[in-house]
Design a protein around this motif. Structure first.
Motif, PDB file in Angstrom:
ATOM      1  N   LEU A 280       2.690  39.157  57.364  1.00  0.00           N
ATOM      2  CA  LEU A 280       4.109  38.468  57.359  1.00  0.00           C
ATOM      3  C   LEU A 280       5.152  39.654  57.383  1.00  0.00           C
ATOM      4  CD1 LEU A 280       3.425  35.638  54.951  1.00  0.00           C
ATOM      5  CD2 LEU A 280       3.589  35.585  57.120  1.00  0.00           C
ATOM      6  N   VAL A 281       4.965  40.912  56.574  1.00  0.00           N
ATOM      7  CA  VAL A 281       6.026  41.804  56.616  1.00  0.00           C
ATOM      8  C   VAL A 281       6.214  42.444  57.942  1.00  0.00           C
ATOM      9  CG1 VAL A 281       6.495  43.964  55.646  1.00  0.00           C
ATOM     10  CG2 VAL A 281       5.576  42.120  54.195  1.00  0.00           C
TER      11      VAL A 281
ATOM     12  N   ALA B 128      11.127  36.618  48.287  1.00  0.00           N
ATOM     13  CA  ALA B 128      11.838  37.778  48.971  1.00  0.00           C
ATOM     14  C   ALA B 128      11.837  37.935  50.594  1.00  0.00           C
ATOM     15  CB  ALA B 128      11.033  38.954  48.403  1.00  0.00           C
ATOM     16  N   ILE B 129      10.506  37.526  50.952  1.00  0.00           N
ATOM     17  CA  ILE B 129      10.851  37.658  52.623  1.00  0.00           C
ATOM     18  C   ILE B 129      11.028  36.364  53.335  1.00  0.00           C
ATOM     19  CG2 ILE B 129       8.411  38.639  52.344  1.00  0.00           C
ATOM     20  CD1 ILE B 129       6.939  36.049  53.181  1.00  0.00           C
ATOM     21  N   CYS B 130      11.584  35.121  52.617  1.00  0.00           N
ATOM     22  CA  CYS B 130      12.282  34.056  52.798  1.00  0.00           C
ATOM     23  C   CYS B 130      13.896  34.315  52.783  1.00  0.00           C
ATOM     24  CB  CYS B 130      11.664  33.081  52.453  1.00  0.00           C
ATOM     25  SG  CYS B 130       9.974  32.580  53.036  1.00  0.00           S
ATOM     26  N   SER B 131      14.096  35.405  52.124  1.00  0.00           N
ATOM     27  CA  SER B 131      15.653  35.569  51.843  1.00  0.00           C
ATOM     28  C   SER B 131      16.416  35.660  53.093  1.00  0.00           C
ATOM     29  CB  SER B 131      15.893  36.773  50.944  1.00  0.00           C
ATOM     30  OG  SER B 131      15.169  36.764  49.735  1.00  0.00           O
ATOM     31  N   LYS B 132      17.643  35.208  53.334  1.00  0.00           N
ATOM     32  CA  LYS B 132      18.364  35.446  54.562  1.00  0.00           C
ATOM     33  C   LYS B 132      19.071  36.892  54.688  1.00  0.00           C
ATOM     34  CE  LYS B 132      20.074  30.746  55.161  1.00  0.00           C
ATOM     35  NZ  LYS B 132      20.990  29.919  55.238  1.00  0.00           N
ATOM     36  N   VAL B 133      19.048  37.850  53.630  1.00  0.00           N
ATOM     37  CA  VAL B 133      19.207  39.098  53.751  1.00  0.00           C
ATOM     38  C   VAL B 133      18.187  39.926  53.208  1.00  0.00           C
ATOM     39  CG1 VAL B 133      20.872  40.771  53.037  1.00  0.00           C
ATOM     40  CG2 VAL B 133      21.761  38.425  53.403  1.00  0.00           C
TER      41      VAL B 133
END
Length: 260
Positions: A122-123, A78-83
Motif C-alpha cells: 500500500l505504501v 495514516a495512509i488514508c489521510s488527505k495530507v
C-alpha cells in the motif's frame, strides 16, 4: 472472541453515535442476536477500521492482540489521510511489515489470506499514485447509483440518463435566480428546525437561574485558551488592590468580578 467478548463488542458499536454524514447508522448494522455486523458498505468498513475498531476492542481482547489490531488501525488511518508527509512513507512501510509479523505471531494461519499481505504494497502505491483517497472507488460507485436512478426507460437507459441529467442541470441553473428554494439533490439537514427555533421531539430545554448562568459563563471563560492571559492578569489586579486578603477570598472576589 468468546461469546461474552462478542456481546461487549457489539454492545459498544450498538451505542456509537456519529455526526450526520460521517457514516451509516452503525446501530442498524449490528445484529445483536447473531453477534455479527451485517450490511456494511465500503465506507463503513473504512470508518470501522480507522476509528471505531480500536475503541470497540479496548478492554476486551488480551493486550498483545489489542495492540496489534490497534497498530493496524492506526496504519490505515495514516495512509488514508488527505495530507501525507513523503518523509514518513519509509517509516509507514516498515510499520506495515512489523504489524504483519505481529499478526502472524498471534493469530492462527487460517485467519490469513492473500488480502492481508497486500498491506505491504500500500505504501508503494502511495508513492506511485499519491494519497489513497484519490484512488477510492466508492465515490464513483455512489454516483453510478445516482445515474442508475435516472433510468426510467430500460429499453433506452443512456437516453433516460442524459435527459434526466439535462433537466436537473436546467433546474439547478434556474434555482440560482429564485429565492427560498431548495437545490435539487441536496439533502435537508435534520437540524434545520432547531436553527429556526422550532425544537424537535425529545429536545429538552434547560432553564437556568442567574447564579447558574454566571457559573456556566465563568467555567467557559476559564477553559478558553485565549482568555487565560486575561484571567491571570485579573487575579494579579485583584491581589494588588487587596493585599491583605487570603487566597480563598481573593479567588471568590475574582470569580464575582471577572464575568462582569
Amino acid at each position: 472472541m468468546s461469546t461474552k467478548e462478542k456481546k461487549q463488542f457489539c454492545n459498544c458499536l450498538k451505542n456509537v453515535k456519529v455526526s450526520q454524514g460521517y457514516s451509516s447508522n452503525i446501530k442498524s448494522l449490528v445484529a445483536f442476536n447473531d453477534l455479527k455486523l451485517v450490511g456494511l458498505k465500503s465506507h463503513d468498513c473504512h470508518v470501522l477500521m480507522q476509528q471505531l475498531l480500536p475503541v470497540a476492542v479496548h478492554g476486551i481482547l488480551p493486550e498483545k492482540f489489542r495492540v496489534a489490531i490497534t497498530r493496524l488501525c492506526f496504519f490505515f488511518n495514516a495512509i488514508c489521510s488527505k495530507v501525507i508527509d513523503p518523509k514518513q512513507l519509509d517509516e509507514l512501510e516498515s510499520q506495515a511489515t512489523i504489524i504483519l509479523c505481529e499478526l502472524e505471531m498471534y493469530f492462527p494461519p487460517s485467519f490469513f489470506d492473500i488480502m492481508f499481505h497486500l498491506i505491504v504494497h500500500l505504501v508503494r502505491e502511495i508513492r506511485l499514485c499519491r494519497p489513497v483517497f484519490l484512488c477510492w472507488m466508492y465515490p464513483v460507485e455512489r454516483y453510478m447509483k445516482v445515474l442508475k436512478g435516472y433510468t426510467k426507460n430500460r429499453y433506452r437507459p443512456e437516453a433516460s440518463i442524459v435527459e434526466r441529467y439535462v433537466v436537473e442541470e436546467a433546474i439547478e441553473f434556474c434555482s440560482e435566480y429564485i429565492n427560498n428554494t431548495q437545490a435539487v439533490g441536496d439533502p435537508q439537514s435534520h437540524h434545520d428546525k432547531t436553527f429556526l427555533g422550532r425544537g424537535t421531539r425529545g429536545f429538552n430545554v434547560v432553564t437556568m437561574d442567574r447564579q447558574q448562568l454566571s457559573q456556566a459563563r465563568l467555567y467557559v471563560l476559564h477553559n478558553t485558551t485565549k482568555v487565560i492571559p486575561y484571567v491571570h492578569a485579573h487575579k494579579e489586579h485583584v491581589s494588588r488592590i487587596n493585599p491583605k486578603m487570603n487566597m480563598m477570598r481573593l479567588l471568590h472576589k475574582h470569580n464575582r468580578s471577572f464575568i462582569h
